[in-house]
Design a protein around this motif. Sequence first.
Motif, short mmCIF file in Angstrom:
data_model
loop_
_atom_site.label_atom_id
_atom_site.label_comp_id
_atom_site.label_asym_id
_atom_site.label_seq_id
_atom_site.Cartn_x
_atom_site.Cartn_y
_atom_site.Cartn_z
N VAL A 39 0.89 -1.06 0.02
CA VAL A 39 -0.16 -0.03 -0.11
C VAL A 39 0.85 1.22 -0.02
O VAL A 39 1.98 1.22 0.86
CB VAL A 39 -0.97 -0.10 1.11
CG1 VAL A 39 -0.33 0.10 2.54
CG2 VAL A 39 -1.94 1.10 0.94
N ARG A 40 0.39 2.17 -0.65
CA ARG A 40 1.43 3.48 -0.85
C ARG A 40 0.60 4.72 -0.95
O ARG A 40 -0.70 4.80 -1.39
CB ARG A 40 2.11 3.18 -2.33
CG ARG A 40 3.06 2.37 -2.52
CD ARG A 40 3.70 2.28 -3.96
NE ARG A 40 4.89 1.34 -4.10
CZ ARG A 40 4.68 0.37 -4.88
NH1 ARG A 40 3.41 0.07 -5.73
NH2 ARG A 40 5.74 -0.57 -5.06
N LEU A 41 1.21 5.83 -0.59
CA LEU A 41 0.70 7.19 -0.94
C LEU A 41 1.48 7.81 -2.02
O LEU A 41 2.64 7.73 -1.90
CB LEU A 41 0.58 7.97 0.54
CG LEU A 41 -0.57 7.59 1.36
CD1 LEU A 41 -0.10 8.57 2.56
CD2 LEU A 41 -1.83 7.99 0.96
N TRP A 42 0.57 8.37 -2.84
CA TRP A 42 1.59 9.08 -3.89
C TRP A 42 1.09 10.39 -4.04
O TRP A 42 -0.08 10.80 -3.82
CB TRP A 42 1.18 8.56 -5.31
CG TRP A 42 1.51 7.19 -5.63
CD1 TRP A 42 0.87 6.26 -5.51
CD2 TRP A 42 2.72 6.74 -6.38
NE1 TRP A 42 1.44 5.09 -5.91
CE2 TRP A 42 2.74 5.47 -6.28
CE3 TRP A 42 4.00 7.44 -6.41
CZ2 TRP A 42 3.99 4.83 -6.63
CZ3 TRP A 42 5.02 6.74 -6.80
CH2 TRP A 42 4.82 5.44 -6.98
N GLU A 53 -2.55 3.63 -3.14
CA GLU A 53 -2.42 2.65 -4.21
C GLU A 53 -2.34 1.16 -3.41
O GLU A 53 -1.59 1.32 -2.35
CB GLU A 53 -1.51 2.87 -5.07
CG GLU A 53 -1.21 1.56 -6.13
CD GLU A 53 -0.02 1.77 -6.66
OE1 GLU A 53 0.27 1.17 -8.09
OE2 GLU A 53 1.00 2.14 -6.18
N TYR A 54 -3.02 0.21 -3.88
CA TYR A 54 -2.87 -1.11 -3.14
C TYR A 54 -2.78 -2.10 -4.38
O TYR A 54 -3.12 -2.09 -5.40
CB TYR A 54 -3.93 -1.63 -2.53
CG TYR A 54 -3.98 -2.73 -1.79
CD1 TYR A 54 -3.53 -3.13 -0.60
CD2 TYR A 54 -4.39 -3.92 -2.39
CE1 TYR A 54 -3.28 -4.32 0.14
CE2 TYR A 54 -4.27 -5.11 -1.88
CZ TYR A 54 -3.76 -5.34 -0.60
OH TYR A 54 -3.52 -6.43 -0.04
N TYR A 55 -1.90 -2.95 -4.14
CA TYR A 55 -1.48 -3.93 -5.06
C TYR A 55 -0.93 -5.26 -4.57
O TYR A 55 -0.07 -4.95 -3.65
CB TYR A 55 -0.60 -3.45 -6.30
CG TYR A 55 -0.25 -4.42 -7.34
CD1 TYR A 55 -1.22 -4.98 -8.33
CD2 TYR A 55 1.24 -4.99 -7.34
CE1 TYR A 55 -0.91 -5.72 -9.11
CE2 TYR A 55 1.43 -5.69 -8.46
CZ TYR A 55 0.46 -6.13 -9.45
OH TYR A 55 0.59 -7.16 -10.60
N GLY A 86 -5.47 -6.18 -8.21
CA GLY A 86 -5.33 -4.53 -8.43
C GLY A 86 -4.23 -4.58 -9.50
O GLY A 86 -3.90 -5.42 -10.42
N PRO A 87 -3.60 -3.17 -9.79
CA PRO A 87 -3.57 -2.37 -8.76
C PRO A 87 -4.75 -1.54 -8.63
O PRO A 87 -5.60 -1.24 -9.51
CB PRO A 87 -2.44 -1.42 -8.95
CG PRO A 87 -2.20 -1.61 -10.59
CD PRO A 87 -2.77 -2.99 -10.83
N ILE A 88 -5.33 -1.10 -7.61
CA ILE A 88 -6.54 -0.05 -7.31
C ILE A 88 -5.95 1.16 -6.42
O ILE A 88 -4.90 1.13 -5.79
CB ILE A 88 -7.67 -0.79 -6.41
CG1 ILE A 88 -8.78 0.25 -6.26
CG2 ILE A 88 -6.90 -1.26 -4.98
CD1 ILE A 88 -10.04 -0.52 -5.84
N ASN A 89 -6.33 2.33 -6.89
CA ASN A 89 -6.06 3.77 -6.53
C ASN A 89 -7.54 4.22 -5.94
O ASN A 89 -8.58 4.09 -6.65
CB ASN A 89 -5.67 4.26 -7.65
CG ASN A 89 -4.14 3.99 -7.91
OD1 ASN A 89 -3.29 4.13 -7.44
ND2 ASN A 89 -4.21 3.29 -9.19
#
Length: 116
Positions: A39-42, A53-55, A86-89
Amino acid sequence: MAVLLLTVAVVQTGTANASTRAPASFVEMTEKWSGTAVVRLWWNTSNGGIHAEYYDPGNTDHSVWVGIYDATTRQIITQSATYGPGPINTGEVFTAHSIFACGGGGRVPQFCTGNT
């Protein structure tokens, strides 16, 4: 200005081991791994928005979910879900508050990034 551009390029190169890549206007703020899932923050440098984002390439048969939370109130600001890896955003958020992202799905328990 050249130093800033070099810094952005280094951040993007650092995420090359992941299965998704950032467009030139996105800088990764924080990420958290759990097994094969991330899981990330962009941060979108072109408009100031932030999205999560999650993948999980190891998940082929369960739904996945990702959300952005306000770090002070622990309330969801935005969220998204889909089926499969995913990825899902999420949609972009524009807030001055400290935030964090959480993701989960399939065989992976929910986990979160650090606060921004």
